[in-house]
Design a protein around this motif. Structure first.
Motif, short mmCIF file in Angstrom:
data_model
loop_
_atom_site.label_atom_id
_atom_site.label_comp_id
_atom_site.label_asym_id
_atom_site.label_seq_id
_atom_site.Cartn_x
_atom_site.Cartn_y
_atom_site.Cartn_z
N UNK A 6 -0.13 -9.58 14.88
CA UNK A 6 0.85 -8.60 15.00
C UNK A 6 0.58 -7.16 14.32
N UNK A 7 -0.13 -7.26 13.19
CA UNK A 7 -0.74 -5.90 12.34
C UNK A 7 -2.07 -5.51 13.36
N UNK A 46 -14.99 -13.98 13.03
CA UNK A 46 -15.92 -13.08 13.36
C UNK A 46 -15.44 -12.17 14.45
N UNK A 47 -14.58 -12.59 15.35
CA UNK A 47 -13.68 -11.71 16.31
C UNK A 47 -12.97 -10.54 15.49
N UNK A 48 -12.28 -11.03 14.35
CA UNK A 48 -11.35 -10.09 13.81
C UNK A 48 -12.25 -9.14 13.04
N UNK A 54 -14.35 -2.13 15.87
CA UNK A 54 -13.77 -1.37 16.88
C UNK A 54 -12.82 -0.30 16.38
N UNK A 55 -11.99 -0.57 15.57
CA UNK A 55 -10.83 0.26 15.22
C UNK A 55 -11.42 1.11 13.83
N UNK A 56 -12.63 1.05 13.47
CA UNK A 56 -13.09 1.63 12.28
C UNK A 56 -12.35 1.59 11.13
N UNK A 57 -11.90 0.29 10.87
CA UNK A 57 -11.07 0.08 9.84
C UNK A 57 -11.76 -1.01 9.25
N UNK A 58 -11.41 -1.60 7.75
CA UNK A 58 -11.56 -2.60 7.00
C UNK A 58 -10.59 -3.73 7.50
N UNK A 59 -11.12 -5.01 7.55
CA UNK A 59 -10.34 -6.05 8.21
C UNK A 59 -9.11 -6.41 7.14
N UNK A 64 -0.96 -8.03 5.56
CA UNK A 64 0.07 -7.26 4.73
C UNK A 64 0.29 -7.65 3.25
N UNK A 65 1.06 -7.00 2.45
CA UNK A 65 1.14 -7.29 1.18
C UNK A 65 2.04 -8.56 1.19
N UNK A 66 3.21 -8.42 2.00
CA UNK A 66 4.24 -9.64 2.08
C UNK A 66 3.56 -11.02 2.33
N UNK A 67 2.60 -11.05 3.26
CA UNK A 67 1.90 -12.04 3.59
C UNK A 67 1.05 -12.52 2.27
#
Length: 77
Positions: A6-7, A46-48, A54-59, A64-67
């Protein structure tokens, strides 16, 4: 839906990226990504990592903090 997926989907939409852009970057098909997004396919680490790249973000942004709080507060027997 898996909270991590979802995130990922929320972030993809915020970045206005298409499923095709993500799939192409990962060397996969659009149905591959769509199945992950709809919960019909498991997302592997690996996919994550590829999707984050691809999104130029850190995994870590997918978690989330809640998780994290929920997992760390579980009691073990």
């Amino acid at each position: 839906m898996n909270p991590v997926v979802k995130n990922i989907e929320n972030l993809r939409k915020q970045k206005r990226m298409t499923m095709k852009e993500i799939a192409d970057y990962c060397g996969k098909t659009i149905p591959w990504y769509a199945d992950i997004a709809k919960g019909r396919r498991r997302i592997y680490l690996d996919d994550m990592l590829l999707i984050a790249e691809a999104m130029k973000e850190e995994p870590s942004i997918f978690f989330t903090n809640k998780l994290s709080v929920t997992l760390s507060s579980k009691k073990t027997a």
